[in-house]
Structure formats: structure tokens, C-alpha cells
Design an enzyme around this catalytic site. Structure first.
Site, mmCIF file in Angstrom:
data_model
loop_
_atom_site.group_PDB
_atom_site.id
_atom_site.type_symbol
_atom_site.label_atom_id
_atom_site.label_comp_id
_atom_site.label_asym_id
_atom_site.label_seq_id
_atom_site.Cartn_x
_atom_site.Cartn_y
_atom_site.Cartn_z
ATOM 1 N N SER A 141 25.917 -32.244 5.655
ATOM 2 C CA SER A 141 26.174 -31.101 4.702
ATOM 3 C C SER A 141 27.285 -31.193 4.732
ATOM 4 C CB SER A 141 26.134 -29.876 4.892
ATOM 5 O OG SER A 141 26.886 -28.925 4.814
ATOM 6 N N TYR A 165 27.905 -30.530 -1.487
ATOM 7 C CA TYR A 165 29.294 -29.503 -2.309
ATOM 8 C C TYR A 165 29.974 -30.519 -2.756
ATOM 9 C CZ TYR A 165 27.328 -26.617 0.931
ATOM 10 O OH TYR A 165 26.240 -25.234 1.221
ATOM 11 N N THR A 191 24.128 -30.339 -4.010
ATOM 12 C CA THR A 191 23.272 -28.348 -4.445
ATOM 13 C C THR A 191 24.544 -27.607 -5.761
ATOM 14 O OG1 THR A 191 23.531 -28.389 -1.438
ATOM 15 C CG2 THR A 191 23.617 -26.157 -3.021
ATOM 16 N N ARG A 200 27.871 -11.667 1.104
ATOM 17 C CA ARG A 200 26.964 -11.721 2.233
ATOM 18 C C ARG A 200 28.263 -10.237 3.370
ATOM 19 N NH1 ARG A 200 27.295 -18.141 3.216
ATOM 20 N NH2 ARG A 200 26.155 -18.754 0.778
ATOM 21 N N LYS A 278 19.260 -29.857 -5.434
ATOM 22 C CA LYS A 278 19.308 -28.611 -4.545
ATOM 23 C C LYS A 278 19.019 -27.739 -5.202
ATOM 24 C CE LYS A 278 18.848 -26.809 0.382
ATOM 25 N NZ LYS A 278 19.736 -25.481 0.364
ATOM 26 N N HIS A 302 18.670 -21.426 -0.828
ATOM 27 C CA HIS A 302 19.562 -21.854 -0.492
ATOM 28 C C HIS A 302 18.991 -20.520 0.955
ATOM 29 C CE1 HIS A 302 23.986 -23.522 0.079
ATOM 30 N NE2 HIS A 302 23.452 -22.964 1.265
ATOM 31 N N ARG A 305 20.926 -17.445 1.129
ATOM 32 C CA ARG A 305 21.568 -17.105 1.430
ATOM 33 C C ARG A 305 22.968 -16.375 0.123
ATOM 34 N NH1 ARG A 305 23.802 -18.446 5.926
ATOM 35 N NH2 ARG A 305 26.114 -18.834 5.003
ATOM 36 N N ASP A 333 12.560 -25.750 0.305
ATOM 37 C CA ASP A 333 12.704 -26.092 1.318
ATOM 38 C C ASP A 333 13.092 -23.908 1.745
ATOM 39 O OD1 ASP A 333 15.764 -24.712 0.911
ATOM 40 O OD2 ASP A 333 16.610 -25.452 2.050
ATOM 41 N N GLY A 335 12.803 -20.501 4.265
ATOM 42 C CA GLY A 335 11.424 -19.721 4.307
ATOM 43 C C GLY A 335 10.988 -20.682 5.861
ATOM 44 N N VAL A 336 11.017 -21.690 6.295
ATOM 45 C CA VAL A 336 10.225 -22.644 7.207
ATOM 46 C C VAL A 336 10.690 -22.553 8.015
ATOM 47 C CG1 VAL A 336 8.829 -24.296 7.360
ATOM 48 C CG2 VAL A 336 9.801 -24.224 5.074
ATOM 49 N N ARG A 337 9.396 -21.593 8.512
ATOM 50 C CA ARG A 337 9.630 -21.447 10.414
ATOM 51 C C ARG A 337 8.308 -22.295 11.406
ATOM 52 N NH1 ARG A 337 13.413 -20.352 7.961
ATOM 53 N NH2 ARG A 337 15.053 -18.232 7.987
ATOM 54 N N ARG A 357 16.956 -23.227 9.539
ATOM 55 C CA ARG A 357 17.569 -22.408 9.914
ATOM 56 C C ARG A 357 17.134 -22.179 11.971
ATOM 57 N NH1 ARG A 357 17.649 -17.852 5.887
ATOM 58 N NH2 ARG A 357 19.346 -17.423 5.853
#
Length: 415
Positions: A141, A165, A191, A200, A278, A302, A305, A333, A335-337, A357
């Protein structure tokens, strides 16, 4: 990735990631040793919360607004069910795939996540080192707490991608791209959805913005063009006034002023490798990406977020993949767990899947080894679940293996 086949888990069909399961059981039986981090995706976040500082935990666990988009991401996965096939020769799976002409050991990538030093001192350099160890591409990043050159050194022979960014100062942008290319980053991720930070509450309630005091600005602070311009403007070095330096950098990168499609030309002129956009959520934007001549897109919100109340990324993946999947490479990408989440995304048209995450929770719990083992767990789950589904190769992940089923009580399992 020259060292990848030296790994003991590697073979003709790539690494045998499912062997991690046997490794865990063996350590328990012979050494009475348990995993350093939980293997339960529903407990990983809570485990991290118990270990991490309250501000760093909320920074990664929080989302925009009431976290409705985060809910949508998990709910979207719950609406798709695997349809396993039997009596297929899936004893030995092959997880290898190809992105932009380069073979990879699996379709998984480390997602670009910034300010990793707030989670653990091992930060980006440690995670990049572990990514190389397990044969997974590391996406760095722009908001890193390590420099481009430091991450490249730590990554060694591993595959690394650079996430931009996008500054509004073209000279600074060109400098960043030149540094990333010189440091061996092969793919550029641009991104699009974070030209300003969202509302947030998890950060606002603690009045926590790490960038304002210099954390997460190391890429900018180490950039020769940005440093020169700062000194010309203020007649002092960044180190003499980190607060002012942070303000200047954030004003360029998260200025609150959006870029437009025509401005991609400056990126294309100054990056000679694959370019991936992205933050694509609408099929028309995916088509515009094709017209813009980029090589790939990441269907992403994101991780919930940025825009609260947005559609879950998996919800729009099939229509986007159908519209442009034969014209550029579609990644996913948000929510992938689990490994099964990865299979579902692949079945719905993604060619590669970014994990975010979970590895940060692992990093917060156990440093770089924790980040490594969080991703190893997802890889092992992917490997084992492919076999149990009757899927031998990544190419066999298709719509025949999945069905949309909506149960009234089928709620999210974890963020």
C-alpha cells in the site's frame, strides 16, 4: 518466484497447501502444541481484539457509517452454496494459476493494507517476507509504514505488486511509479475509491487518524520529489516538522478531489507493466476500464470502509465478469474470510482473490508468523474444500459448482 519449488510442500502441481492441516494435528499429537492463532474465522476477529490496542483494532475492524456495506459483503457470500460432485479424482489438487503471463502457486494475494506498524512492529516488511515464504504475491500500500525499497528488500525473490493512492501532483506520481518499477514491483494497482476518507465512526470516536502524525506516510516522506518540493515550499526538511509534512502529503494523496478517466493517461505513459484498477462496482465502469486500456480490475468496495450502504462486491461480480472477463483480468476482494469464499468468488468469475482483514488480525495477534498462518489457513481450506467439492484445478471453479440459495435465517458469520 524462483525459490517457490524449493519449498517442502511444493510439487508438480504446485504447493500442497492442505498439508498445513496435517502439520497442525501432528504438532498437537507430538508436541502438545496448538496453533498460534485460531483457525476459526468466526473467532479470529475477537482473538485480535483481545490482543491489539483499542485504536489499532478499531482501525482495521471498523468500516464506513453503520457498517452496512460490511454486512452486505458477508451476506452476499452466504447467498451462494457449493454443489459438491462425487467420485472424481481430486485426491491431488492443483491450485496454480496465471496472472499476466506469470504462473502463481494459488489465486490468492495479500491485499494492500496500510499503516501495518500500528498492528505489530513486524509491519509490512515482515508480512512481505512471509508472503514470499508461502508463495503468495504481496501487494504493498502507498499508506505503508515502510518504504518501497524496504518492502522490496524484505520480499526478496517473491512477487510483489504496488498499490497507488494516486497523488494529484503528476511529478510525485511519476516518481512513485519509477521507484516501484526500479524496486521490482511487477503490477500496478490504482485505487479509485479512496480519494477522500469516508465517515468512519470507529476511528472518529477515538479521534484517531494515524496519518496526521506521520504514521503511514513513509512512502511519501522517502520520496525525493516530494521531499524537494516540501523543502522548496517551507525551507525545511520534513523531519523538522512532521505534522506539516503529514498535512502536505495527505493533501496530495487524500485531497478530497477526485481523478477522472482521462487522467489515466499519465499512469499508462509512466508504467510499462500491467495496470489494475481497484474499486470497480458497476458494470459500466468495468466497460470504461476496458476502453481505458488497462489490464485488470478489482471488484471491490474497499472492504466496506468507504461508502456505507453500498452493494456487496460479490453481488456484482458475476455481471462484471460476464461483461468484461474476456477482455481483462477480473480480481475480487471485500469480505473474504475462508477458503470456500475464495472458491465462490472464482466460480462467479474472478481469476484472483485478495485477502485483507484476516492477515491483519493474524499480524496483530502473532506478528509476521500470525499473518502468514492466517493466510496459510485460508489456503489450506481452499485446497481441502476444492477436493471435497470435486474440484481438482482452479479452472474447474465455475458456475456449475455453485447455486444461489436464499434462506431467511442465513445471516453473516463474521466481518
Amino acid at each position: 518466484m524462483q525459490k517457490v519449488h524449493e519449498h517442502p510442500e511444493a510439487g508438480d502441481g504446485g504447493r500442497k497447501y492442505g498439508a498445513f492441516q496435517t502439520e497442525i494435528y501432528k504438532a498437537g499429537a507430538l508436541q502438545n502444541k496448538q496453533p498460534s492463532i485460531t483457525t476459526d474465522p468466526n473467532k479470529l476477529q475477537q482473538h485480535a481484539k483481545e490482543v491489539m490496542s483499542i485504536r489499532s483494532y478499531h482501525y482495521v475492524a471498523g468500516g464506513a457509517g453503520e457498517r452496512a456495506t460490511m454486512d452486505a459483503n458477508r451476506l452476499a457470500f452466504r447467498q451462494w452454496k457449493m454443489i459438491p460432485r462425487m467420485l472424481r479424482q481430486t485426491t491431488h489438487r492443483d491450485l496454480t494459476t496465471e496472472f499476466f503471463g506469470e504462473k502463481h502457486e494459488s489465486p490468492i494475494l495479500f491485499a494492500p493494507i496500510g499503516v501495518q506498524s500500528i498492528f505489530h512492529p513486524d509491519k509490512e516488511t515482515g508480512v512481505a517476507e512471509m508472503a514470499t515464504e508461502i508463495g503468495v504475491p504481496y501487494c504493498m500500500s502507498t499508506a505503508a509504514t515502510s518504504t518501497i525499497e524496504e518492502v522490496a528488500k524484505a520480499s526478496g525473490s517473491g512477487t510483489r505488486w504496488y498499490q497507488l493512492y494516486w497523488p494529484h501532483d503528476d511529478e510525485v506520481t511519476i516518481s512513485l511509479l519509477g521507484r516501484a518499477k526500479a524496486a521490482g514491483f511487477k503490477v500496478l494497482i490504482v485505487t479509485l475509491d479512496t480519494w477522500a476518507l469516508a465517515w468512519r465512526p470507529a476511528d472518529l470516536d477515538y479521534a484517531y487518524a494515524p496519518f496526521s502524525t506521520g504514521t503511514g506516510n513513509q512512502v511519501g516522506f522517502s520520496d525525493p520529489v516530494f521531499r524537494r518540493k516540501f523543502k522548496e515550499k517551507h525551507n525545511k526538511e520534513i523531519e523538522d516538522d512532521v505534522i506539516l509534512g503529514s498535512h502536505e502529503w495527505q493533501q496530495d494523496v487524500f485531497s478530497g478531489k477526485a481523478h477522472t478517466w482521462d487522467q489515466l493517461e499519465i499512469i499508462k505513459k509512466n508504467w510499462d507493466g500491467p495496470i489494475v484498477l481497484k474499486g470497480i462496482q458497476h458494470v459500466e465502469d468495468a466497460k470504461l476500464a476496458v476502453e481505458a486500456g488497462v489490464h485488470g480490475i478489482i471488484v471491490s468496495n474497499h472492504g466496506g470502509r468507504q461508502l456505507d450502504g453500498a452493494i456487496g462486491s460479490l453481488e456484482v461480480l458475476p455481471e462484471i465478469a460476464e461483461a468484461v472477463g474476456d477482455k481483462l483480468t477480473v480480481f475480487f476482494d471485500s469480505g473474504v474470510r475462508t477458503g470456500v469464499d475464495v472458491i465462490k468468488a472464482l466460480c462467479l468469475g474472478a481469476k484472483g482473490v485478495l485477502v485483507g482483514r484476516p492477515f491483519v488480525y493474524g499480524l496483530g495477534i502473532g506478528g509476521k508468523q500470525g499473518a502468514r498462518d492466517a493466510v496459510r489457513g485460508i489456503l489450506a481450506d481452499l485446497d481441502q474444500s476444492m477436493g471435497l467439492s470435486g474440484i481438482r484445478t482452479i479452472k474447474e471453479c465455475n458456475r456449475d459448482m455453485i447455486r444461489r440459495v436464499q434462506y431467511g435465517g442465513d445471516v453473516k458469520s463474521c466481518y
